[in-house]
Structures are given as C-alpha cells and as structure tokens.
Design a protein around this motif. Structure first.
Motif, PDB file in Angstrom:
ATOM      1  N   UNK A 117       0.849  -1.182   0.000  1.00  0.00           N
ATOM      2  CA  UNK A 117       0.000   0.000   0.000  1.00  0.00           C
ATOM      3  C   UNK A 117       0.885   1.233   0.000  1.00  0.00           C
ATOM      4  N   UNK A 118       0.741   2.075  -0.997  1.00  0.00           N
ATOM      5  CA  UNK A 118       1.518   3.300  -1.042  1.00  0.00           C
ATOM      6  C   UNK A 118       0.828   4.351  -0.182  1.00  0.00           C
ATOM      7  N   UNK A 119       1.541   4.922   0.787  1.00  0.00           N
ATOM      8  CA  UNK A 119       0.893   5.842   1.723  1.00  0.00           C
ATOM      9  C   UNK A 119       0.475   7.161   1.098  1.00  0.00           C
ATOM     10  N   UNK A 120       0.978   7.474  -0.085  1.00  0.00           N
ATOM     11  CA  UNK A 120       0.539   8.688  -0.770  1.00  0.00           C
ATOM     12  C   UNK A 120      -0.889   8.574  -1.284  1.00  0.00           C
ATOM     13  N   UNK A 121      -1.384   7.355  -1.440  1.00  0.00           N
ATOM     14  CA  UNK A 121      -2.694   7.131  -2.054  1.00  0.00           C
ATOM     15  C   UNK A 121      -3.733   6.748  -1.009  1.00  0.00           C
ATOM     16  N   UNK A 122      -4.791   7.528  -0.917  1.00  0.00           N
ATOM     17  CA  UNK A 122      -5.977   7.128  -0.168  1.00  0.00           C
ATOM     18  C   UNK A 122      -7.025   6.701  -1.188  1.00  0.00           C
ATOM     19  N   UNK A 123      -7.352   5.421  -1.190  1.00  0.00           N
ATOM     20  CA  UNK A 123      -8.300   4.859  -2.147  1.00  0.00           C
ATOM     21  C   UNK A 123      -9.626   4.658  -1.405  1.00  0.00           C
ATOM     22  N   UNK A 124     -10.639   5.406  -1.807  1.00  0.00           N
ATOM     23  CA  UNK A 124     -11.913   5.432  -1.092  1.00  0.00           C
ATOM     24  C   UNK A 124     -13.085   5.036  -1.988  1.00  0.00           C
ATOM     25  N   UNK A 125     -14.086   4.356  -1.455  1.00  0.00           N
ATOM     26  CA  UNK A 125     -14.108   3.792  -0.112  1.00  0.00           C
ATOM     27  C   UNK A 125     -13.202   2.575  -0.023  1.00  0.00           C
ATOM     28  N   UNK A 126     -12.884   2.160   1.189  1.00  0.00           N
ATOM     29  CA  UNK A 126     -12.050   0.976   1.364  1.00  0.00           C
ATOM     30  C   UNK A 126     -12.803  -0.263   0.891  1.00  0.00           C
ATOM     31  N   UNK A 127     -12.054  -1.312   0.665  1.00  0.00           N
ATOM     32  CA  UNK A 127     -12.648  -2.565   0.222  1.00  0.00           C
ATOM     33  C   UNK A 127     -12.024  -3.119  -1.033  1.00  0.00           C
ATOM     34  N   UNK A 128     -11.204  -2.305  -1.726  1.00  0.00           N
ATOM     35  CA  UNK A 128     -10.613  -2.802  -2.963  1.00  0.00           C
ATOM     36  C   UNK A 128      -9.657  -3.955  -2.686  1.00  0.00           C
ATOM     37  N   UNK A 129      -8.984  -3.953  -1.530  1.00  0.00           N
ATOM     38  CA  UNK A 129      -8.101  -5.071  -1.198  1.00  0.00           C
ATOM     39  C   UNK A 129      -8.885  -6.372  -1.039  1.00  0.00           C
ATOM     40  N   UNK A 130     -10.121  -6.270  -0.555  1.00  0.00           N
ATOM     41  CA  UNK A 130     -10.963  -7.461  -0.431  1.00  0.00           C
ATOM     42  C   UNK A 130     -11.294  -8.028  -1.809  1.00  0.00           C
TER      43      UNK A 130
END
Length: 321
Positions: A147-160
């Motif tokens: 996970x790159x800390x520069x990126x906030x990917x919203x909403x969460x759940x894409x890793x699932x």
C-alpha cells in the motif's frame, strides 16, 4: 459512508481470511514536495485533519485482514514507526484529565496490527523499497499486500476484491484508477484485456505496464492506484531487473518481467475516488474532504467555503468588519 469512516478500520480480524498476512508500506521518501515542513516531520505523519496518512493506510490494511505492517523507512525516519508505539505517559495523562475520546484516538494506531520496520539505505526506487521487505517475511508467506501511503483509495474494500481475484486466478493482482488522458504520463499505465469469464467487468488481465509514458505511448487510461497484491515471485523478479525510469528500480518493470514469463497478473479497476497525499494540492483536497464530514468541523467549514467562494467575497474585509 464518510471519507474518514471509509478508512478507519477497527483492527478486528477480517471475516474472510485473506491471501496475505503482511502489508508493506514504502515510506522512505524525503517528501521534497512538502518542504520545508518535511525537513523535520516525515510526510507520512502529516495529519489529514487529525490523523496521519500512515495511520489511515494502516487502518485500511487491518480492515482487510492484515496481521502485520512492514514500514520501509530511510535512515533517520524513525518517527513513522514510532507513531505505532504505545505512549503510556501520554495515555496516563489523558486518562487522569478525563479526556477519554482523545485517549481512544491515541490508542488506536498501536492496536491496529503488529508493526515492524526495515531500512532502505539508499533511495533506489519503489521496486528496491519493496524488495527490502523480503528479509522479514515468514517462509510460508506466498503473497504480500503493498500500500503506497501517498494514495488514499476510497471507499475501502478494494483489497478485499483483489484478494478474491487472487484466490480465484492466482498470480498478482493490482488496483487501477481510470484517469483523464492528459494525466497518464504521471503514472504507471496498464495494457489490459478483458477476462472472458469474469463476472465483474472491472477485473481485467494485464498484458503489460509502462511507467509514466507519454500520451501517445500510453496503452490505456488505467493507471496504478497504489494498491498491490503481489505473489512472492516478485522478489526474484526484482533481483533480475536493472534501473528503469529515473535510473531507479521500478516495481512496474518487475511486474512486466513476470508477465513476460507467463505469470498471471490481473487488475481491479476501482470506481471510487483517490486522494493523492504525495503533493500539497491533493493533500489539501483530502483534508477538506475529511473535515467536511466531521461533525465538529464540517458545518462551519462548509459555511466558510461557501462564503469564500462566493462572487461577493472581498479579501479586503475581515471577519470583524
């Protein structure tokens, strides 16, 4: 769900056992775009309202089932890892003063997941940073999340979603955002093909990747979004690539090597939003987005923004006048 709630996990075990146990967060950069602030404060600790970006990313990883966070730092950046260490003196002081809401906040990061760090001695690129994590993995770990800390990917759940694709199709799974054509040269860009039996049209097969191509050379507008689920084979590939764009060891090049050798790589196109905390403009947008959805800040901020953006705004007037 608010932007903040979308990334504030509770640290509890994920109901579906993930393919990975370890999440790797590269945090060795100098944060030059935020100087002079980052002369003494690591970029990853800059607060989005009141929560450091690194904690938001750690919450996302914990919420998707990660058990351990490996932070890749550079010499002198011990403060990033220290954020996840319990501060008993501070906690005792807050408890004595009855500041229990603040106490809950400061206890959150240390309770999310086990945190360790490895040092990238030289700034040799993202691929080189990821490679440093191999030394602390357990022998039976076949997959890692990055996970790159520069990126906030919203909403969460894409890793699932990525986890389910990995379980079904093997190999490595990446996250993509569809960006406007004039922005492709700022990212790693995917060359993709449909997956005939995929139920989800946002799951595609990756044929190749190009790091920061010109608009004419970009194979698509699907760009890397800072979330990777990588087979352990990535470490062997990283040992076999040479310097790429910018003279650095690029993670993109290692993934491309795996693709060339028949390693299955898929992408999940994320249709939500992303905030880029790696530059001041993106950081400010994230802070405003999060603040607008906080009860204690949102109403007053929204009112002020409407006034500030009004055609009647006069910068010569003060609040008192």
């Amino acid at each position: 769900m608010t932007a903040e709630a979308a990334v504030q996990g509770n640290g509890e075990a994920h109901p579906s056992k993930p393919e990975f146990r370890t999440a790797v967060v590269p945090a060795a950069g100098l944060g030059t775009r935020f100087l002079p602030a980052t002369k003494t404060v690591p970029k990853e600790l800059l607060p989005v309202v009141d929560t450091p970006g690194i904690e938001l990313v750690a919450s996302e990883a914990a919420g998707s089932g990660a058990e351990r966070l490996v932070i890749v730092t550079s010499p002198g950046k011990d403060g990033v890892t220290a954020h996840f260490v319990q501060d008993l003196v501070l906690e005792s002081t807050l408890a004595e003063r009855g500041k229990f809401q603040l106490l809950e906040k400061v206890r959150k990061a240390p309770g999310l997941l086990d945190v360790t760090s490895v040092v990238q001695e030289e700034p040799l690129g993202l691929g080189h940073a990821v490679a440093q994590a191999e030394a602390v993995l357990d022998p039976d770990e076949e997959t890692i999340a990055v996970l790159l800390p520069d990126d906030l990917v919203l909403p969460c759940g894409v890793l699932d979603v990525m986890n389910r694709v990995r379980r079904k199709r093997g190999g490595s799974v990446l996250c993509a955002i569809d960006v406007p054509k004039d922005q492709v040269s700022a990212y790693g860009v995917f060359d993709v093909a449909p997956v005939p039996d995929a139920v989800n049209p946002n799951v595609m097969r990756v044929k190749g990747m190009v790091e920061k191509p010109s608009l004419d050379e970009a194979p698509s507008t699907y760009t890397a979004a800072g979330r990777y689920l990588l087979d352990r084979a990535i470490f062997d590939a990283l040992r076999r690539i040479g310097p790429g764009a910018g003279g650095e060891l690029q993670l993109t090049d290692a993934i491309s090597l795996l693709i060339d050798e028949g390693h299955p790589v898929h992408v999940v196109v994320h249709r939500g939003s992303r905030h880029d905390l790696g530059n001041p403009g993106g950081y400010l947008r994230a802070a405003v987005d999060f603040a607008l959805e906080r009860d204690e800040y949102g109403p007053a901020l929204r009112e002020w923004l409407q006034h500030r953006l009004s055609p009647d705004w006069d910068p010569q007037l003060t609040v008192d006048e």
